[in-house]
Design an enzyme around this catalytic site. Structure first.
Site, PDB file in Angstrom:
ATOM      1  N   SER A 105       7.292 -30.449  97.267  1.00  0.00           N
ATOM      2  CA  SER A 105       8.121 -31.024  96.119  1.00  0.00           C
ATOM      3  C   SER A 105       7.431 -32.398  95.813  1.00  0.00           C
ATOM      4  CB  SER A 105       9.450 -31.492  96.794  1.00  0.00           C
ATOM      5  OG  SER A 105      10.367 -30.450  96.745  1.00  0.00           O
ATOM      6  N   LYS A 108       6.677 -32.551  92.061  1.00  0.00           N
ATOM      7  CA  LYS A 108       7.717 -33.184  90.815  1.00  0.00           C
ATOM      8  C   LYS A 108       7.150 -34.574  90.482  1.00  0.00           C
ATOM      9  CE  LYS A 108      11.527 -30.712  92.684  1.00  0.00           C
ATOM     10  NZ  LYS A 108      11.099 -30.230  94.117  1.00  0.00           N
ATOM     11  N   SER A 167      15.611 -34.280  94.466  1.00  0.00           N
ATOM     12  CA  SER A 167      14.619 -33.253  94.551  1.00  0.00           C
ATOM     13  C   SER A 167      14.929 -31.737  93.969  1.00  0.00           C
ATOM     14  CB  SER A 167      13.935 -33.289  95.978  1.00  0.00           C
ATOM     15  OG  SER A 167      12.738 -32.787  95.906  1.00  0.00           O
ATOM     16  N   LYS A 269       8.382 -40.253  96.910  1.00  0.00           N
ATOM     17  CA  LYS A 269       8.731 -38.800  97.254  1.00  0.00           C
ATOM     18  C   LYS A 269       8.448 -38.193  98.468  1.00  0.00           C
ATOM     19  CE  LYS A 269      10.703 -35.483  94.837  1.00  0.00           C
ATOM     20  NZ  LYS A 269      10.912 -34.831  96.139  1.00  0.00           N
TER      21      LYS A 269
END
Length: 435
Positions: A105, A108, A167, A269
């Site tokens: 992820s 992103k 997320s 993140k």
């Protein structure tokens, strides 16, 4: 010494330190790797060099001489990692920074980068309403979701918050279709932007980080992206520090647990898949001596446990703040010299730097260094604001250049009239003969 590219002409250079420091370079240079001997502590950790240090922790994942002449970094369990001083634009330490890894992820962050770009350019707006396509239905129950529904309107604001805080893979798809027209086109935009930023070890295959042989990156490239995102879009960066977000009556917490553990951490993140392991990019901002703030970014990839990515990130951030000092060597728009100008309406010009310039060195090293200015000679009008007129350096006690940055005119100097130009031409001839 290694520096991140900021899209400006080459900033800090230090030939002596570069020879001794095998840090992974980020933008735009090629990542460097050490050919040192490998030890394994613990057994599952790659690329370890053990250097005898009384009562010092052995660095795991990077040779001890990967530090800028200071203390070795603490041991971590990450397969690859990077520590960056984003204020001084330098890599402080790294381990296997160019190793190919799955971003999960963390993908992103690039999706967010392009969405922020579209917001900043007014291509889209936060209050704009979007109708997600049927594509969001393919997000499975075991994936991260914000729980938007196909053909049900949702605001860009909610999609951005859902993608960053929750997320949400579904949010990433909806934003990609909005900005790129289609997911496929948006992925092309991601890869083009990666090349533009100098992420030479990266290729994207989707917008949210699902496993794919053609979807990969490196810790060094992710550090580059993170630093640029913070620097280029500060107006949207605060979203990464929001601890929870509620959509469709479903409240989800930010998965970055450091937001609750360390009040100086404000991003960025998390990522996790079985293949990628547990990953975390963390950023902290702490007060800088003399005013202002100092920002560090740590990237931990391939941790075996969620707990490890949290503790290793915090450990590395604390190491960066305790083992190194960041010094502002030149202040923006402050004259550091007023050299003579020939053939201009002014006899002298104020010169300096247009942005605050920092350098990060092992603790105490900056106390023995001093600034040094080298000017182009002679300076002849016309001169424009921002025009390079020399070099500002930061020199160590041994005479070695620790950092250097272009010196520019802080004010415009128009060309003088005919009489003034003729007189100064004579003066230049006289001075040339004297020299």
């Amino acid at each position: 010494m290694r520096f991140l590219s900021s899209g400006q002409p080459s900033s800090f250079v230090s030939s002596s330190i570069v020879r001794n420091v095998t840090l992974a370079a980020l933008l735009p240079a090629t990542l460097l790797a050490s050919a040192s001997a490998i030890a394994r502590t613990p057994a599952h950790t790659a690329g370890v060099k053990v250097q005898a240090q009384p009562q010092a922790e052995v660095a795991v994942g990077t040779p001890a001489d990967n530090v800028l002449g200071g203390l070795p970094p603490p041991g971590v369990n990450a397969r690859s990692w990077v520590l960056v001083d984003a204020t001084a634009n330098q890599v402080l330490a790294s381990g296997n920074a160019d190793e190919r890894v799955e971003p999960a992820s963390l993908t992103k962050l690039m999706t967010a980068y392009l969405v922020f770009e579209a917001l900043q350019s007014k291509k889209i707006t936060m209050d704009q309403i979007v109708t997600p396509s049927e594509a969001v239905r393919r997000v499975k129950n075991d994936e991260s979701r914000m729980f938007i529904e196909a053909n049900k309107p949702v605001s860009v604001h909610d999609l951005v918050y859902g993608m960053i805080i929750q997320s949400g893979n579904d949010a990433a798809i909806a934003l990609a279709e909005l900005v790129g027209g289609s997911e496929a086109n948006f992925v092309n935009m991601m890869n083009a932007e990666a090349q533009k930023l100098g992420m030479t070890h990266t290729h994207f295959a989707d917008v949210n980080g699902m496993p794919d042989p053609n979807h990969y990156t490196s810790a060094g490239d992710l550090a580059t992206l993170s630093a640029r995102l913070i620097r280029d879009y500060p107006e949207y960066y605060d979203i990464f520090s929001v601890k929870e977000f509620k959509y469709n009556n479903i409240k989800q917490p930010n998965r970055n647990r450091l937001l609750w553990i360390d009040p100086t951490v404000d991003g960025l993140k998390t990522g996790h898949t079985q293949a990628a392991g547990y990953c975390l990019i963390a950023s902290a901002k702490r007060p800088l001596a003399g005013g202002g703030n100092r920002r560090l970014v740590s990237v931990m990839m391939g941790e075996e446990k969620e707990h490890d990515r949290v503790q290793d990130s915090l450990k590395m951030l604390n190491y960066g703040y305790s083992a190194y000092d960041t010094t502002r060597i030149y202040q923006a728009n402050q004259a550091v010299a007023t050299p003579r100008v020939y053939k201009g309406t002014l006899d002298a010009v104020k010169v300096g730097v247009q942005k605050d310039q920092y350098v990060t060195l092992p603790k105490g090293a900056a106390d023995k260094a001093k600034p040094q200015v080298e000017l182009s000679s002679p300076l002849i009008a016309p001169l424009a604001v921002g025009q390079k007129v020399g070099t500002a350096k930061f020199v160590g006690a041994d005479g070695k250049v620790l950092a250097q940055v272009p010196l520019v005119a802080l004010e415009a100097v128009p060309q003088a009239g005919v009489v003034g130009r003729v007189w100064d031409s004579l003066m230049l001839m006289v001075n040339k003969k004297k020299s």
